[in-house]
Design an enzyme around this catalytic site. Structure first.
Site, PDB file in Angstrom:
ATOM      1  N   CYS A  69      -1.178   4.565  -6.864  1.00 21.37           N
ATOM      2  CA  CYS A  69      -2.044   3.965  -5.840  1.00 21.37           C
ATOM      3  C   CYS A  69      -2.240   4.913  -4.661  1.00 21.37           C
ATOM      4  O   CYS A  69      -1.293   5.280  -3.966  1.00 21.37           O
ATOM      5  CB  CYS A  69      -1.434   2.639  -5.382  1.00 21.37           C
ATOM      6  SG  CYS A  69      -2.115   1.987  -3.847  1.00 21.37           S
ATOM      7  N   CYS A  72      -1.170   3.491  -1.306  1.00 22.94           N
ATOM      8  CA  CYS A  72       0.286   3.481  -1.181  1.00 22.94           C
ATOM      9  C   CYS A  72       0.780   4.832  -0.680  1.00 22.94           C
ATOM     10  O   CYS A  72       1.709   4.913   0.126  1.00 22.94           O
ATOM     11  CB  CYS A  72       0.933   3.162  -2.531  1.00 22.94           C
ATOM     12  SG  CYS A  72       0.472   1.548  -3.230  1.00 22.94           S
TER      13      CYS A  72
END
Length: 447
Positions: A69, A72
């Site tokens: 991600c 993230c």
């Protein structure tokens, strides 16, 4: 909006090729079983220690992430910066991370449907954290969770320190000559969005500074906009809540992504002024006029946006090079907006009177209803907080565009076809090299 399709396509198609990432591993295994160090490090949780962590740490902020991600990856260093600050508080907050793509049972237990998802476990009870994710703002937001709903201030210096520590991101409400129980219930309801305090000791200098001449009084302050207002009652819950709710935003405010999130909870329509450049002197003069109009029309919100500052947003209101600016519309916060017949734009002279006539025309129903030319901006905001179906739709559209593009190239001339085949082969090789890695997930959350 269509002008930005190709960058979006590039983002979607290259995300899968990003290298696998994992945050620095700081496990709790060095501490005795059931014990976790509160020393400013970021804990890495897993199936074996997650339950122990939320049971033994009073305030635990958990980042549910996935290694593939992109958002993230951007959040991780912000948490690293925030962690040692939060650990030093009188009521400390510990930051931890869990690879929710790996530990799916925990992910499903807490209904994590996008990454990153952040939850604050307070004595084991999870609370969704949807606030800012930059370290400085995140620290200020989290402070709201661990301080009393209403802070008690005993002196002039305590008042100054409270306002300074609160920062400029959220409105501040200070009661003078009020008992904390009067605003306690509403402070608990609005504490994620505002700061609340009661001053029990203060001088006349403070009364002058905050512009009130009798008590009890409730003063609202917007430090970031150099704006404050005074409420003298009645101090019954309904009247108090109306005042607090109406003062969550300044009288006239610039439209930003963060403001759009707040508008999702607003029932009032927005009188939106679209300008060329909000930093110009004539725009600053108009903003002061908008504040005066807002003060007399609290049933509406007043906002402004500059084409230079946010062209994509202005475009959705059919603003183009031929549009005379400033332009006035009334926006419902979703897909509909209204023009007032004959008063779509403002001349430079006597803009206060023009705004008054615009509002009179709107209230009288002399309007033309329009629909935003782009996607619903509330739909856009929903996508920022993990609405999976929106991302799936965007991904499908992007793939469809790619197929159409490849098909058009294959129908072109022979030299172009040969070049395109080479490019397709390269793309195929890239996909082959990324086999075994986690593919791009459409539910990947925005910051």
């Amino acid at each position: 909006m269509h002008r930005r399709n190709l960058p979006l396509l590039h983002l979607l198609l290259t995300a899968a090729a990003l290298p696998i990432w994992s945050p620095p591993l700081i496990t709790a295994s060095t501490s005795p079983p059931g014990k976790f160090a509160v020393d400013g490090t970021v804990l890495e949780l897993n199936d074996s220690n997650f339950d122990d962590a939320i049971a033994s740490i009073d305030n635990l902020l958990v980042d549910f992430y996935a290694p593939w991600c992109g958002h993230c990856k951007r959040l991780s260093p912000e948490l690293d910066v925030a962690a040692p600050v939060l650990a030093k508080w009188d009521v400390p907050i510990v930051i931890a991370k869990l690879d929710a793509d790996k530990y799916t049972k925990i992910r499903d237990r807490y209904d994590v449907d996008g990454y990153p998802t952040v939850k604050l476990f307070m004595h084991g009870v999870p609370v969704d954290y949807d606030g800012p994710r930059k370290a400085e703002s995140l620290i200020k937001q989290l402070r709201k969770f661990v301080i009393p709903d209403v802070s008690l201030l005993e002196s002039d210096s305590a008042i100054d320190n409270f306002v300074l520590a609160a920062g400029k991101q959220f409105p501040i409400f200070i009661g003078f000559g009020l008992n904390e129980t009067v605003i306690g219930k509403l402070a608990g309801k609005y504490k994620k969005k505002s700061w609340f305090a009661v001053a029990r000791g203060f001088s006349e200098d403070v009364m002058v500074k905050y512009d009130f001449d009798k008590v009890p009084a409730l003063v609202s302050i917007h430090p970031g906009h150099n704006e404050q207002h005074v409420f003298y009652g009645p101090f019954e819950e309904d009247f108090l809540e109306d005042y607090i709710r109406q003062n969550q935003l300044p009288l006239a405010f610039p439209l930003t992504i963060d403001i759009l999130k707040q508008l999702g909870e607003e029932k009032r329509k927005v009188v939106l002024t679209i300008m060329d450049d909000v930093s110009e002197e004539k725009s600053l003069k108009l903003i002061r006029t908008l504040k005066s109009a807002a003060s007399a029309n609290r049933d509406l919100l007043f906002s402004y946006v500059g084409v230079k500052q946010w062209e994509e947003f202005a475009d959705t209101f059919d603003v183009n090079k031929k549009t005379k600016l400033p332009r006035l519309v009334v926006w419902d916060g979703n897909e509909k907006y209204f023009l007032v017949e004959g008063l779509e734009s403002l001349d430079e002279e006597d803009q206060g009177s023009q705004i008054s006539r615009f509002l009179e025309g709107y209230r009288a129903g002399r309007t033309i209803e329009k629909t935003l030319s782009g996607p619903s901006f509330m739909g856009f905001i929903n996508s920022l907080i993990g609405i999976r179906s929106v991302y799936i739709l965007v991904f499908i559209i992007a793939v469809t565009m790619l197929i159409r593009h490849v098909t058009e190239d294959e129908e072109g001339s022979v030299p172009r076809t040969i070049k395109t085949e080479g490019e397709i082969t390269d793309a195929g090789s890239s996909e082959s090299r990324s086999e075994g890695k986690k593919e791009y997930r459409p539910e990947d959350k925005e910051d």
